[in-house]
Design a protein around this motif. Structure first.
Motif, PDB file in Angstrom:
ATOM      1  N   LEU A 149       0.812  -1.219   0.000  1.00 47.35           N
ATOM      2  CA  LEU A 149       0.000   0.000   0.000  1.00 47.35           C
ATOM      3  C   LEU A 149       0.844   1.268   0.000  1.00 47.35           C
ATOM      4  O   LEU A 149       0.302   2.356  -0.198  1.00 47.35           O
ATOM      5  N   VAL A 150       2.145   1.137   0.248  1.00 49.31           N
ATOM      6  CA  VAL A 150       3.018   2.311   0.312  1.00 49.31           C
ATOM      7  C   VAL A 150       3.862   2.439  -0.951  1.00 49.31           C
ATOM      8  O   VAL A 150       4.231   3.549  -1.346  1.00 49.31           O
ATOM      9  N   THR A 151       4.141   1.323  -1.613  1.00 48.24           N
ATOM     10  CA  THR A 151       5.062   1.316  -2.745  1.00 48.24           C
ATOM     11  C   THR A 151       4.551   2.211  -3.871  1.00 48.24           C
ATOM     12  O   THR A 151       3.418   2.073  -4.330  1.00 48.24           O
ATOM     13  N   GLY A 152       5.425   3.145  -4.295  1.00 52.67           N
ATOM     14  CA  GLY A 152       5.094   4.029  -5.410  1.00 52.67           C
ATOM     15  C   GLY A 152       4.088   5.096  -5.087  1.00 52.67           C
ATOM     16  O   GLY A 152       3.533   5.713  -6.006  1.00 52.67           O
ATOM     17  N   ARG A 153       3.821   5.348  -3.818  1.00 45.21           N
ATOM     18  CA  ARG A 153       2.823   6.344  -3.431  1.00 45.21           C
ATOM     19  C   ARG A 153       3.418   7.348  -2.454  1.00 45.21           C
ATOM     20  O   ARG A 153       4.424   7.084  -1.815  1.00 45.21           O
ATOM     21  N   HIS A 154       2.733   8.465  -2.343  1.00 45.74           N
ATOM     22  CA  HIS A 154       3.159   9.468  -1.367  1.00 45.74           C
ATOM     23  C   HIS A 154       2.868   8.932   0.034  1.00 45.74           C
ATOM     24  O   HIS A 154       1.762   8.439   0.308  1.00 45.74           O
ATOM     25  N   PRO A 155       3.829   8.983   0.958  1.00 46.38           N
ATOM     26  CA  PRO A 155       3.635   8.329   2.255  1.00 46.38           C
ATOM     27  C   PRO A 155       2.671   9.039   3.190  1.00 46.38           C
ATOM     28  O   PRO A 155       2.075   8.398   4.055  1.00 46.38           O
ATOM     29  N   LEU A 156       2.491  10.362   3.065  1.00 47.62           N
ATOM     30  CA  LEU A 156       1.686  11.084   4.053  1.00 47.62           C
ATOM     31  C   LEU A 156       0.224  10.642   4.085  1.00 47.62           C
ATOM     32  O   LEU A 156      -0.347  10.513   5.179  1.00 47.62           O
ATOM     33  N   LEU A 216      -0.872  -8.632  -4.188  1.00 50.80           N
ATOM     34  CA  LEU A 216      -0.352  -7.859  -5.307  1.00 50.80           C
ATOM     35  C   LEU A 216      -0.570  -6.378  -5.039  1.00 50.80           C
ATOM     36  O   LEU A 216      -1.438  -6.001  -4.238  1.00 50.80           O
ATOM     37  N   PRO A 217       0.200  -5.509  -5.688  1.00 53.16           N
ATOM     38  CA  PRO A 217      -0.033  -4.069  -5.537  1.00 53.16           C
ATOM     39  C   PRO A 217      -1.430  -3.683  -6.035  1.00 53.16           C
ATOM     40  O   PRO A 217      -1.982  -4.333  -6.931  1.00 53.16           O
ATOM     41  N   PRO A 218      -2.035  -2.636  -5.470  1.00 57.38           N
ATOM     42  CA  PRO A 218      -3.371  -2.219  -5.912  1.00 57.38           C
ATOM     43  C   PRO A 218      -3.434  -1.859  -7.398  1.00 57.38           C
ATOM     44  O   PRO A 218      -4.469  -2.039  -8.027  1.00 57.38           O
TER      45      PRO A 218
END
Length: 415
Positions: free
Chosen positions: A216-223, A354-356
């Motif tokens: 859920l964090v990979t390739g996304r903005h962490p905030l 798998l990633p979303p």
């Protein structure tokens, strides 16, 4: 004349002031040596000791520094002092700003970009020294736009060729959650909403680790992920009083901005928790939904490693197993039919881990191909006509037709 001063040539103490044009100078009355010739700027101590002042130590150095640059250098120092950074950080940030100001792309930029540049130099310094500081914190202090700040930050790193390590996710969680106004009672914050900082931080870290393990964090903005995890951690510590509070109300109570994708990250985290709850023995009898699963977050996090392996399958590993044992399922079905037993009901397969973006890929628009209709009446160029001529007779007929056409074009029109 300063007391105790002597001429550097003859050693005489007879020094007199002599006004030469508009500049007052000290001259030796015995040998005529001009003692202070060429000294444009001095300090009080150097004047008393009759020593020349180097240009780098004089006030003339500031004459080449523009007023905007002097103001921004002061802002770099002020920002470092507000954040209580060590003195070495301040020196490094100033050096980065001076290097960046020499670049033509930065020097000719708008005033807003130069103001953002101050925060970029401080952020780069903190990242290089592993100091937990977020981009949003500096944007709040500078009243700067986040998009402009991030663009200027990436441009500065590229132009200066700096190696800036990414901020550790754990440090980012601690720094971001520390700005939440939920740890002290106030007139605007009811007592039931006040929470212990250490408990909330430890549970938020576990939820962020869970989000990281489930893509859920990979390739996304962490905030947005951290905001959703903090909200769930806050709710799960006292669910009876806080389940009615929405994510928007929570951000308003905490005095933080609600990131746009935080609601989507919240639904994804709740979906993962529901999948895990379905594999926990004492929760299978309960009909949990995305609202009631919050009450059992503590149990789910305690056994999260085992539950993730049980609730999610690796699509690659399952495909390899099917390839290695292709007839195993058929053999089981054949045994059941031999003994006239009812067919075995296959248990529900767990969801793939798998990633979303792979579970729900975005729809891609395919352009409609252009259909070309050939009617036979299109114009054909001379070079293309020559490709269709086969026999020498066709070549001669074509040459005669070309000559007749040119003759018709050149003939004068009848009156």
């Amino acid at each position: 004349m300063p007391s105790g001063s002597r001429c550097p040539d003859c050693g005489s103490s007879e020094l007199v002031e002599d006004s030469h044009y508009s500049q007052s100078q000290l001259v030796c009355s015995d040998c005529g040596c001009v003692v202070t010739e060429g000294v444009l700027t001095t300090t009080f101590n150097d004047e008393g000791n009759l020593r020349e002042v180097t240009y780098s130590r004089s006030t003339g150095e500031n004459e080449q520094v523009s007023r905007s640059q002097q103001r921004d250098l002061r802002r770099v120092r002020d920002l470092c002092r507000i954040l209580k950074l060590p003195p070495t950080f301040e020196e490094t940030a100033i050096s980065y700003y001076q290097k960046a100001y020499q670049l033509s792309g930065i020097r000719a930029a708008r005033l807003q970009k130069k103001e953002v540049l101050v925060g970029c130099c401080v952020l780069i310094t903190c990242r290089q020294h592993n100091w937990p500081l977020t981009m949003g914190t500096i944007c709040t202090l500078l009243y700067a736009d986040l998009d402009m700040f991030s663009g200027t930050y990436m441009q500065l790193v590229k132009l200066l060729g700096l190696d800036v390590p990414a901020l550790c996710l754990e440090d980012l969680v601690k720094s971001y959650c520390g700005s939440f106004k939920l740890f002290q009672a106030s007139p605007s914050l009811p007592a039931k909403y006040v929470e212990d900082k250490d408990k909330m931080l430890s549970r938020t870290l576990l939820l962020v680790e869970l989000a990281n393990e489930t893509w859920l964090v990979t390739g996304r903005h962490p905030l947005p992920v951290i905001t959703a995890a903090t909200f769930l951690a806050w709710q799960s510590l006292r669910p009876s009083d806080r389940l009615t509070c929405s994510l928007a109300q929570f951000c308003k109570l905490a005095n933080v901005d609600l990131p746009y994708p935080a609601a989507s990250r919240l639904q994804e985290l709740l979906a993962v928790l529901l999948q895990m709850a379905g594999r926990l023995a004492w929760l299978q009898v309960l009909k949990l939904d995305k609202r009631t699963v919050v009450k059992h977050i503590g149990d789910l996090l305690q056994h999260r490693h085992m539950l993730i392996r049980m609730a999610f399958r690796d699509g690659t590993a399952e495909a390899e197993t099917e390839e290695q044992h292709p007839g195993e399922q058929e053999q089981l079905e054949a045994e059941d039919s031999t003994f006239d037993l009812p067919k075995r009901k296959r248990p529900a397969s767990p969801a793939p881990l798998l990633p979303p973006c792979m579970l729900k890929p975005p729809k891609r628009t395919h352009p409609t191909p252009v259909v070309s209709v050939v009617t036979g009446d299109e114009n054909i160029s001379d070079s293309e006509i020559e490709q269709y001529l086969r026999t020498p007779q066709e070549v001669r007929d074509f040459q005669r037709a070309q000559a007749a056409g040119q003759a018709a074009m050149s003939a004068p029109n009848p009156p």
